[in-house]
Write a protein that holds these residues in place. Structure first.
Motif, PDB file in Angstrom:
ATOM      1  N   GLY A 215       0.782  -1.226   0.000  1.00  0.00           N
ATOM      2  CA  GLY A 215       0.000   0.000   0.000  1.00  0.00           C
ATOM      3  C   GLY A 215       0.816   1.279   0.000  1.00  0.00           C
ATOM      4  O   GLY A 215       0.250   2.375   0.040  1.00  0.00           O
ATOM      5  N   ARG A 216       2.155   1.161  -0.017  1.00  0.00           N
ATOM      6  CA  ARG A 216       3.022   2.336  -0.052  1.00  0.00           C
ATOM      7  C   ARG A 216       3.910   2.291  -1.280  1.00  0.00           C
ATOM      8  O   ARG A 216       4.304   1.217  -1.751  1.00  0.00           O
ATOM      9  N   THR A 217       4.256   3.480  -1.765  1.00  0.00           N
ATOM     10  CA  THR A 217       5.132   3.596  -2.921  1.00  0.00           C
ATOM     11  C   THR A 217       6.462   4.184  -2.490  1.00  0.00           C
ATOM     12  O   THR A 217       6.502   5.254  -1.870  1.00  0.00           O
ATOM     13  N   THR A 218       7.544   3.479  -2.813  1.00  0.00           N
ATOM     14  CA  THR A 218       8.892   3.981  -2.544  1.00  0.00           C
ATOM     15  C   THR A 218       9.509   4.444  -3.847  1.00  0.00           C
ATOM     16  O   THR A 218       9.538   3.700  -4.835  1.00  0.00           O
ATOM     17  N   LEU A 219       9.979   5.677  -3.854  1.00  0.00           N
ATOM     18  CA  LEU A 219      10.644   6.247  -5.019  1.00  0.00           C
ATOM     19  C   LEU A 219      12.132   6.320  -4.735  1.00  0.00           C
ATOM     20  O   LEU A 219      12.575   7.056  -3.845  1.00  0.00           O
ATOM     21  N   TYR A 220      12.904   5.539  -5.472  1.00  0.00           N
ATOM     22  CA  TYR A 220      14.358   5.588  -5.392  1.00  0.00           C
ATOM     23  C   TYR A 220      14.830   6.604  -6.421  1.00  0.00           C
ATOM     24  O   TYR A 220      14.617   6.427  -7.628  1.00  0.00           O
ATOM     25  N   THR A 221      15.461   7.657  -5.949  1.00  0.00           N
ATOM     26  CA  THR A 221      15.761   8.748  -6.868  1.00  0.00           C
ATOM     27  C   THR A 221      17.029   9.458  -6.422  1.00  0.00           C
ATOM     28  O   THR A 221      17.827   8.918  -5.651  1.00  0.00           O
ATOM     29  N   GLN A 222      17.227  10.683  -6.864  1.00  0.00           N
ATOM     30  CA  GLN A 222      18.411  11.485  -6.524  1.00  0.00           C
ATOM     31  C   GLN A 222      17.931  12.920  -6.363  1.00  0.00           C
ATOM     32  O   GLN A 222      17.975  13.704  -7.303  1.00  0.00           O
ATOM     33  N   ASN A 223      17.498  13.247  -5.179  1.00  0.00           N
ATOM     34  CA  ASN A 223      16.784  14.494  -4.970  1.00  0.00           C
ATOM     35  C   ASN A 223      17.399  15.286  -3.819  1.00  0.00           C
ATOM     36  O   ASN A 223      17.630  14.750  -2.741  1.00  0.00           O
ATOM     37  N   GLN A 224      17.625  16.570  -4.068  1.00  0.00           N
ATOM     38  CA  GLN A 224      18.200  17.448  -3.046  1.00  0.00           C
ATOM     39  C   GLN A 224      17.192  17.819  -1.958  1.00  0.00           C
ATOM     40  O   GLN A 224      17.573  18.235  -0.874  1.00  0.00           O
ATOM     41  N   THR A 225      15.917  17.688  -2.269  1.00  0.00           N
ATOM     42  CA  THR A 225      14.857  18.056  -1.322  1.00  0.00           C
ATOM     43  C   THR A 225      13.862  16.904  -1.208  1.00  0.00           C
ATOM     44  O   THR A 225      12.707  17.012  -1.623  1.00  0.00           O
ATOM     45  N   PRO A 226      14.276  15.772  -0.638  1.00  0.00           N
ATOM     46  CA  PRO A 226      13.412  14.587  -0.652  1.00  0.00           C
ATOM     47  C   PRO A 226      12.088  14.773   0.089  1.00  0.00           C
ATOM     48  O   PRO A 226      11.062  14.249  -0.340  1.00  0.00           O
ATOM     49  N   THR A 227      12.082  15.505   1.190  1.00  0.00           N
ATOM     50  CA  THR A 227      10.822  15.696   1.919  1.00  0.00           C
ATOM     51  C   THR A 227       9.828  16.476   1.076  1.00  0.00           C
ATOM     52  O   THR A 227       8.638  16.121   1.005  1.00  0.00           O
ATOM     53  N   ALA A 228      10.270  17.537   0.437  1.00  0.00           N
ATOM     54  CA  ALA A 228       9.382  18.320  -0.423  1.00  0.00           C
ATOM     55  C   ALA A 228       8.870  17.483  -1.587  1.00  0.00           C
ATOM     56  O   ALA A 228       7.689  17.574  -1.960  1.00  0.00           O
ATOM     57  N   ALA A 229       9.732  16.651  -2.169  1.00  0.00           N
ATOM     58  CA  ALA A 229       9.304  15.800  -3.275  1.00  0.00           C
ATOM     59  C   ALA A 229       8.252  14.792  -2.814  1.00  0.00           C
ATOM     60  O   ALA A 229       7.269  14.525  -3.514  1.00  0.00           O
TER      61      ALA A 229
END
Length: 763
Positions: A223-237
């Motif tokens: 029921g949850r989606t995990t996004l593996y990425t490269q983000n400087q602002t992960p909380t905002a994303a």
């Protein structure tokens, strides 16, 4: 403006954290041995690949989409599919308004184009297949019927009465406007001025060109989606994902690995991020997208692209009376979160730089064009604002026949004038700007230039100088947790984000000094929204805010350990001291380790830091160039800086940050430019064959010096941001050096060999 009272938060007891101890970067062993975890290092069973069909048109209606079956294809999505499942657009912050008071207006940033495309490279169809090759083959077979529409790529043309309209709610293609200052006062000062200097200039569009292209992998489980990425602002994303899907942000988790360069481009949420999440949720299997370099040139947000008309009023002694500035900022067609903020707010914060400017009148318009959005990129508004005032002063010195350094001296704010409140409501807490200028001139051997010019072997040698000031510490609050487990391991949880700037080392040094533990017992956790949240790493804020929070949390941990040790050792908390990584009863040999205190449960504390104002790092740079008069080729032979970044935690790291910034600033001055074709809106600089990123052999051995004697007064450590400062100073310094070498008052960046050669012939 006049000096103002200042709330002081700098703790002199923290001065030891500014010892400039150059501990070797802890992350380097892992990265140099190939043990880093970048996006392509992640593998998941049964992963499907996503490829995007992007618009070949700058402006067109989408009449029909046909995508037949193809081998290996799992799914084909248009925006109609996403809408049917309740997917929304990615919102931008409602910070600005149009001139009539209505909200900022621009096309919504839907993950896929909806009914219309606004720029070349906009994603229209998503193909998901078993392999990337199969998805690419299927993408080439998609047939889209477009009805071409007129396009406009230049903001000066976009605001013309007969320009094609991009968005119905933005008449004149003006998305938003901002005004600052006192037009009446400025008008009077210009009428009485002894001299007025005017410039028209373009701060050209740039690409970030991070070493690692963007990549996103989504996994939907439980029921949850995990996004593996490269983000400087992960909380905002993560929060933006919640908005796009109309769900609580906690339904999503963002996980970063190592990040191969960000520079501001890897902030917020991208359409590609949302699309892989959508596909993974629909298909029940991992979905991956990775950009190729051509996609990055087309569809990663760009930077700068601001047109200026400005004037500086001066008295007969060359002292500034007023600054007038009009700006048309090209924010592209479909803005990202930072598109409007940078020109409409950030430029205004620093347009007067370190100078005393009694009155200003700024008029700024964010203009929609059929191009990719502009957004955050190293400096983000501060290079543009500093470049403007430096070009005005350089031109004024030439016109008034006042030495360029002397003219700057006459106008620099003096230490006794600080704290100083600016025309846009910001407060400079500290700075000794003339001292930075003098130090840079000494380091560059300014007075020895005549001999070097004489020895230039037929080349035209020139020198340039710049003084600059930066606003840092965007969105200042940051919270850090520290945990100690039964093994005595100290774990730091921070919402800031490492992306090459050495935060693992910096934070480890701070914890080591507060708690007295060895680096091998310290772990730094970032980039996991299930474990740490915060603003992230933008605006040179990581050490300024995040580092202060690390120390504050460390001190809270010391107090907590004293309480626990007092209970365990049957002593008063006031009698407990921290020595050599153990809690000890003062004057005795009775002590207890962190691990023993943790026992079977972890000890965790939290601390939040909110500096009272941003920090204002500043400095001066000197550039020297040699120009070949036959070819116009520019050789950058020396680049020297002296910077005030407050207390320094790790000298080697900040020197590397300044050097990297200088390289990118020199790149803008001499080589880099994004270009669109006026008639078609096609991107002309779509590869590394067309977009010139500076190479190592084009850059000199740069000299970065520092002055730590002016600590920031508004944060715990006295540190100021440093990640973008080199870029801000290098742009005007290098441009001034070239203009000095060829004896020309103005050329538009980049100062390519062709431009320089033509200027020499015309002169």
């Amino acid at each position: 403006m006049s000096a103002v009272p200042l709330q002081v938060q700098f703790d002199p007891a923290s001065a030891r954290f500014g010892a400039s101890r150059s501990q070797k970067r802890l992350e380097d062993d892992r990265l140099l041995l190939g043990k880093g975890v970048f996006s392509d290092d992640r593998e998941f069973a049964d992963t499907a690949w996503m490829v995007l069909v992007r618009s070949p048109h700058a402006h067109a209606l989408i009449k029909k989409i046909e995508a037949g079956s193809a081998p290996g294809v799992i799914a084909v999505y248009s925006m109609a599919h996403l809408r049917a499942d309740g997917v929304k657009h990615i919102p931008f912050p409602p910070l600005f308004k149009r001139a009539d008071g209505s909200p900022m207006a621009a096309p919504p940033r839907t993950p896929l184009a909806e009914g219309k495309v606004f720029y070349v490279g906009q994603p229209v169809v998503a193909i998901v297949a078993e392999t990337r090759a199969a998805a690419q083959d299927a993408a080439e077979a998609v047939v889209i019927d477009y009805e071409d529409l007129p396009s406009v790529v230049d903001p000066r043309s976009a605001v013309a009465a007969d320009a094609p309209l991009l968005w119905h709610a933005a008449p004149g293609n003006i998305a938003a406007e901002a005004a600052y200052g006192n037009p009446e006062k400025v008008g009077e000062l210009f009428r009485t001025a002894a001299h007025v200097t005017e410039v028209e200039l373009h701060n050209q569009r740039l690409n970030a060109v991070a070493m690692e292209p963007r990549c996103a992998i989504a996994v939907h489980e439980g029921g949850r989606t995990t996004l593996y990425t490269q983000n400087q602002t992960p909380t905002a994303a993560r929060d933006l994902l919640g908005a796009v899907f109309g769900e609580p942000p906690t339904n999503f988790r963002l996980l970063n690995g190592d990040i191969g360069g960000g520079f501001g481009m890897k902030t917020g949420l991208t359409p590609e991020d949302a699309l892989v999440c959508y596909a993974a949720r629909k298909l029940g299997r991992p979905v991956k997208w990775r950009a190729d370099r051509a996609e990055e040139f087309l569809a990663a947000h760009m930077a700068r692209d601001q047109h200026y008309r400005a004037a500086l009023a001066l008295d007969r002694d060359g002292r500034i009376l007023a600054l007038r500035m009009e700006m048309l900022a090209n924010i592209g067609a479909v803005p990202v979160g930072s598109s409007a903020m940078i020109p409409l707010a950030m430029v205004a914060k620093v347009a007067t730089s370190a100078y005393r400017v009694p009155a200003v009148d700024y008029r700024i318009k964010g203009v929609l064009t059929n191009t990719m959005a502009t957004g955050a990129y190293r400096g983000a508004g501060r290079p543009e604002g500093n470049y403007l005032i430096e070009r005005l002063l350089e031109k004024a010195s030439r016109e008034m026949r006042i030495d360029r350094v002397e003219l700057r001296r006459r106008n620099l704010l003096k230490p006794h004038e600080l704290p100083y409140r600016t025309h846009v409501g910001e407060t400079y807490d500290s700075g000794e700007f003339e001292r930075m200028l003098d130090a840079a001139l000494r380091a560059a051997d300014w007075n020895g230039f005549a001999k070097r010019k004489e020895d230039a072997r037929g080349k035209l040698r020139g020198r340039g100088v710049s003084v600059y000031l930066e606003w840092t510490g965007a969105l200042p609050t940051e919270t850090v947790d520290i945990e100690i487990d039964a093994e005595g391991t100290v774990t730091v949880f921070s919402g800031t984000q490492a992306m090459g700037q050495g935060l693992e080392t910096t934070y480890t040094q701070l914890v080591e000094e507060v708690l007295g533990v060895r680096p091998e017992k310290i772990r730094i956790v970032q980039g996991d929204t299930d474990r740490a949240n915060g603003v992230g790493s933008v605006g040179s804020r990581s050490a300024f805010v995040g580092g202060s929070a690390v120390v504050a949390a460390g001190r809270s941990m010391v107090l907590k350990l004293k309480e626990l040790a007092a209970e365990a050792l049957e002593a008063a908390p006031a009698d407990i001291e921290l020595r050599e990584g153990r809690m000890r009863i003062a004057g005795t040999d009775r002590s207890i380790t962190f691990a023993e205190l943790a026992g079977k449960r972890s000890i965790r504390v939290s601390a939040t830091q909110t500096p009272s104002t941003p920090s204002w790092p500043n400095g001066a740079q000197v550039a020297e160039v040699e120009v070949d008069p036959d070819t116009g080729e520019v050789a950058l032979v020396a680049l020297t800086s002296c910077d005030d970044i407050g207390r320094i935690i790790n000298h080697t790291i900040v020197e590397g940050q300044i050097h990297g910034g200088m390289a990118q600033g020199a790149g803008q001055a001499l080589w880099e430019e994004v270009r669109y074709e006026a008639g078609s809106g096609q991107l002309l600089s779509g590869s590394l064959m067309d977009y010139c990123v500076p190479r190592a052999d084009q850059l000199p051995s740069m000299q970065a010096t520092f002055d730590e004697s002016v600590p920031c007064k508004t944060n715990l450590l006295g540190v100021k941001g440093c990640g973008e400062l080199g870029t801000i100073g290098a742009v005007p310094a290098v441009v001034h050096a070239v203009l000095d070498a060829i004896g020309v008052a103005h050329l538009e960046m980049p100062l390519t060999p062709e431009k320089v050669w033509r200027a020499l012939r015309e002169r």
